[in-house]
Design a protein around this motif. Structure first.
Motif, PDB file in Angstrom:
ATOM      1  N   UNK A  44       0.817  -1.214   0.000  1.00 18.89           N
ATOM      2  CA  UNK A  44       0.000   0.000   0.000  1.00 18.89           C
ATOM      3  C   UNK A  44       0.852   1.266   0.000  1.00 18.89           C
ATOM      4  N   UNK A  45       2.028   1.181   0.619  1.00 17.07           N
ATOM      5  CA  UNK A  45       2.911   2.346   0.698  1.00 17.07           C
ATOM      6  C   UNK A  45       3.872   2.434  -0.484  1.00 17.07           C
ATOM      7  N   UNK A  46       3.785   1.468  -1.412  1.00 18.29           N
ATOM      8  CA  UNK A  46       4.606   1.515  -2.618  1.00 18.29           C
ATOM      9  C   UNK A  46       6.062   1.168  -2.404  1.00 18.29           C
ATOM     10  N   UNK A  47       6.374   0.463  -1.322  1.00 17.99           N
ATOM     11  CA  UNK A  47       7.758   0.107  -1.043  1.00 17.99           C
ATOM     12  C   UNK A  47       8.136  -1.192  -1.746  1.00 17.99           C
ATOM     13  N   UNK A  48       9.412  -1.336  -2.104  1.00 20.97           N
ATOM     14  CA  UNK A  48       9.892  -2.536  -2.775  1.00 20.97           C
ATOM     15  C   UNK A  48      10.256  -3.632  -1.778  1.00 20.97           C
ATOM     16  N   UNK A  49      10.438  -3.248  -0.500  1.00 16.78           N
ATOM     17  CA  UNK A  49      10.820  -4.225   0.515  1.00 16.78           C
ATOM     18  C   UNK A  49       9.936  -4.062   1.747  1.00 16.78           C
ATOM     19  N   UNK A  50       9.705  -5.180   2.400  1.00 11.72           N
ATOM     20  CA  UNK A  50       8.910  -5.147   3.616  1.00 11.72           C
ATOM     21  C   UNK A  50       9.756  -4.629   4.783  1.00 11.72           C
ATOM     22  N   UNK A  51       9.070  -4.190   5.813  1.00 12.11           N
ATOM     23  CA  UNK A  51       9.716  -3.847   7.072  1.00 12.11           C
ATOM     24  C   UNK A  51       9.052  -4.643   8.185  1.00 12.11           C
ATOM     25  N   UNK A  52       9.789  -4.892   9.252  1.00 18.04           N
ATOM     26  CA  UNK A  52       9.238  -5.660  10.366  1.00 18.04           C
ATOM     27  C   UNK A  52       7.985  -4.982  10.916  1.00 18.04           C
ATOM     28  N   UNK A  53       6.961  -5.776  11.151  1.00 14.92           N
ATOM     29  CA  UNK A  53       5.709  -5.287  11.706  1.00 14.92           C
ATOM     30  C   UNK A  53       5.822  -5.373  13.225  1.00 14.92           C
ATOM     31  N   UNK A  54       5.892  -4.223  13.872  1.00 19.08           N
ATOM     32  CA  UNK A  54       6.102  -4.196  15.313  1.00 19.08           C
ATOM     33  C   UNK A  54       4.816  -4.509  16.080  1.00 19.08           C
ATOM     34  N   UNK A  55       4.984  -5.229  17.181  1.00 20.77           N
ATOM     35  CA  UNK A  55       3.887  -5.564  18.107  1.00 20.77           C
ATOM     36  C   UNK A  55       2.685  -6.192  17.408  1.00 20.77           C
ATOM     37  N   UNK A  56       2.893  -7.302  16.695  1.00 13.89           N
ATOM     38  CA  UNK A  56       1.757  -7.943  16.009  1.00 13.89           C
ATOM     39  C   UNK A  56       0.754  -8.488  17.008  1.00 13.89           C
ATOM     40  N   UNK A  57      -0.522  -8.367  16.669  1.00 16.47           N
ATOM     41  CA  UNK A  57      -1.581  -8.894  17.523  1.00 16.47           C
ATOM     42  C   UNK A  57      -2.799  -9.210  16.667  1.00 16.47           C
ATOM     43  N   UNK A  58      -3.123 -10.491  16.575  1.00 17.49           N
ATOM     44  CA  UNK A  58      -4.280 -10.905  15.794  1.00 17.49           C
ATOM     45  C   UNK A  58      -4.738 -12.280  16.237  1.00 17.49           C
ATOM     46  N   UNK A  59      -6.020 -12.557  16.060  1.00 23.83           N
ATOM     47  CA  UNK A  59      -6.556 -13.871  16.353  1.00 23.83           C
ATOM     48  C   UNK A  59      -6.094 -14.890  15.322  1.00 23.83           C
ATOM     49  N   UNK A  60      -5.675 -14.415  14.149  1.00 20.71           N
ATOM     50  CA  UNK A  60      -5.218 -15.299  13.064  1.00 20.71           C
ATOM     51  C   UNK A  60      -3.729 -15.591  13.242  1.00 20.71           C
ATOM     52  N   UNK A  61      -3.399 -16.352  14.282  1.00 20.10           N
ATOM     53  CA  UNK A  61      -1.993 -16.561  14.647  1.00 20.10           C
ATOM     54  C   UNK A  61      -1.217 -17.330  13.593  1.00 20.10           C
ATOM     55  N   UNK A  62      -1.896 -18.147  12.798  1.00 21.32           N
ATOM     56  CA  UNK A  62      -1.207 -18.938  11.779  1.00 21.32           C
ATOM     57  C   UNK A  62      -0.592 -18.072  10.683  1.00 21.32           C
ATOM     58  N   UNK A  63      -1.053 -16.809  10.553  1.00 13.09           N
ATOM     59  CA  UNK A  63      -0.470 -15.923   9.541  1.00 13.09           C
ATOM     60  C   UNK A  63       0.135 -14.675  10.189  1.00 13.09           C
ATOM     61  N   UNK A  64       0.478 -14.771  11.471  1.00 13.78           N
ATOM     62  CA  UNK A  64       1.031 -13.614  12.179  1.00 13.78           C
ATOM     63  C   UNK A  64       2.552 -13.641  12.146  1.00 13.78           C
ATOM     64  N   UNK A  65       3.114 -13.466  10.966  1.00 13.43           N
ATOM     65  CA  UNK A  65       4.569 -13.432  10.792  1.00 13.43           C
ATOM     66  C   UNK A  65       4.993 -11.976  10.610  1.00 13.43           C
ATOM     67  N   UNK A  66       5.671 -11.381  11.604  1.00 13.27           N
ATOM     68  CA  UNK A  66       5.988  -9.954  11.522  1.00 13.27           C
ATOM     69  C   UNK A  66       7.049  -9.601  10.488  1.00 13.27           C
ATOM     70  N   UNK A  67       7.861 -10.598  10.065  1.00  8.33           N
ATOM     71  CA  UNK A  67       8.899 -10.323   9.069  1.00  8.33           C
ATOM     72  C   UNK A  67       8.996 -11.521   8.122  1.00  8.33           C
TER      73      UNK A  67
END
Length: 379
Positions: free
Chosen positions: A258-281
């Motif tokens: 959404x931000x138009x970046x070519x590389x991901x950045x670590x998602x800080x403090x992840x929190x979701x009920x969908x733990x199977x897809x909660x990969x911050x990096x």
């Protein structure tokens, strides 16, 4: 057996797992034709980088593509690819089986993975089937209840204290030194195994859209590669629009997209009920970003409330899935797809894996003598 880095283009003749630039490698595209066969492994024999050890298969793959009445709510023709019926109840079994086939032929005596969920159970189960030792590395926060479903197969579960984010990379280094073949989330053979989902969908349907719950990015890469290879082999006329779906509480790929970046950045403090897809990096995050931009594909993040509502809707159709599996249906609420579009949503894992997060439904009490009245009042 040639592998290529999809980011920098460097090629390798030996079965490495990651490029020198730090990105995951993958096998160069295969082309071929389908055959008559009982299993997806036999029907698409030309498309695998290693001969599948069919005599050791547990029946993974060839999962049902179920027509869903939920499509009427969204004005689309919706189908659900039900991966929950795989041997250990998730799509992971496809990739594990193919990677195990390679490990056995390459002479490994031990395999491993870094996981606390679906992949851990899958690797542990298939290691027992293939007669190999299993080293399952989990974080120190992994719950005992979840680990029962892993250790029951006989694999050695090792709880690791320290930075879980570094464990993935450390496992590959240790594996090379100790002769343990680690089948982590973006292992190149694992990605190849996931192609079977695309092959099976194409046998029954020419979808306009495919919705994929996305964590590390391995499943997205595998399904995408499968459709691309079918197209390059002249077996399908065009590619579907593939949509990565993430939970808002841990959506590093969608945020970068959404931000138009070519590389991901670590998602800080992840929190979701969908733990199977909660990969911050996610290790395949940059490759997924590139695929979405190259093919004009999409990424959609959904809230926990939307996920749980979608999970309830699927249960109303007789399909009990883990929250991560319901993200595709949650995304349909927000996508505004063309009327009549053919849509496939991938149901990645069974809700039986996440019973601790499932609410208790209403249970009525009734004496046997008054059972008739109880039933009448409920009808």
């Amino acid at each position: 057996m040639k592998l290529v880095c999809p980011i920098c283009g460097k090629t390798y003749d030996e079965p490495v797992q990651r490029c020198e630039c730090g990105e995951p490698v993958e096998f160069e595209p295969f082309t071929g034709e389908p055959y008559i066969g009982r299993t997806v492994w036999e029907r698409f024999w030309d498309f695998w980088p290693v001969e599948p050890a069919l005599e050791l298969s547990l029946g993974e793959g060839d999962t049902p593509l179920v027509r869903s009445g939920l499509g009427e709510e969204f004005g689309v023709r919706l189908h659900l690819k039900n991966e929950t019926v795989n041997p250990t109840w998730s799509f992971k079994d496809r990739g594990t089986f193919l990677a195990m086939s390679y490990a056995l032929k390459a002479g490994y005596r031990a395999v491993g993975t870094v996981s606390t969920g679906n992949m851990a159970a899958s690797v542990s189960a298939y290691a027992s089937r293939f007669g190999l030792e299993a080293k399952i590395l989990v974080s120190e926060s992994a719950g005992d209840e979840k680990l029962k479903a892993v250790s029951v197969y006989g694999g050695e579960v090792i709880r690791v204290r320290g930075d879980y984010g570094k464990l993935y990379f450390e496992s590959l280094k240790l594996g090379e030194r100790l002769g343990v073949y680690f089948i982590n989330s973006d292992n190149p053979f694992r990605i190849e195994g996931y192609k079977g989902i695309a092959f099976e969908i194409a046998e029954e349907l020419s979808p306009d859209y495919v919705l994929i719950p996305t964590s590390s990015g391995g499943l997205f890469r595998g399904i995408a590669k499968g459709f691309i290879e079918l197209h390059e082999s002249g077996l399908i006329d065009g590619l579907p629009t593939i949509i990565a779906v993430q939970a808002e509480g841990c959506s590093p790929i969608c945020r970068a997209f959404d931000e138009g970046r070519a590389k991901i950045e670590r998602f800080e403090s992840p929190k979701t009920v969908a733990k199977a897809i909660a990969n911050p990096y996610p290790p395949s995050g940059n490759t997924v970003l590139r695929l979405m931009r190259d093919f004009d594909w999409k990424c959609m993040a959904v809230s926990d409330e939307e996920i749980l509502e979608a999970q309830r809707k699927l249960a109303g159709e007789g399909l009990f899935v883990q929250p991560a599996s319901a993200t595709g249906i949650a995304a349909l609420e927000k996508l505004d797809l063309p009327s009549g579009a053919k849509v496939v949503s991938i149901l990645t894992g069974s809700g039986l894996k996440t019973l601790s997060t499932t609410g208790q439904g209403k249970v009525r009490e009734c004496h046997l003598e008054g059972l008739e009245n109880c039933i009448k009042n409920d009808s």
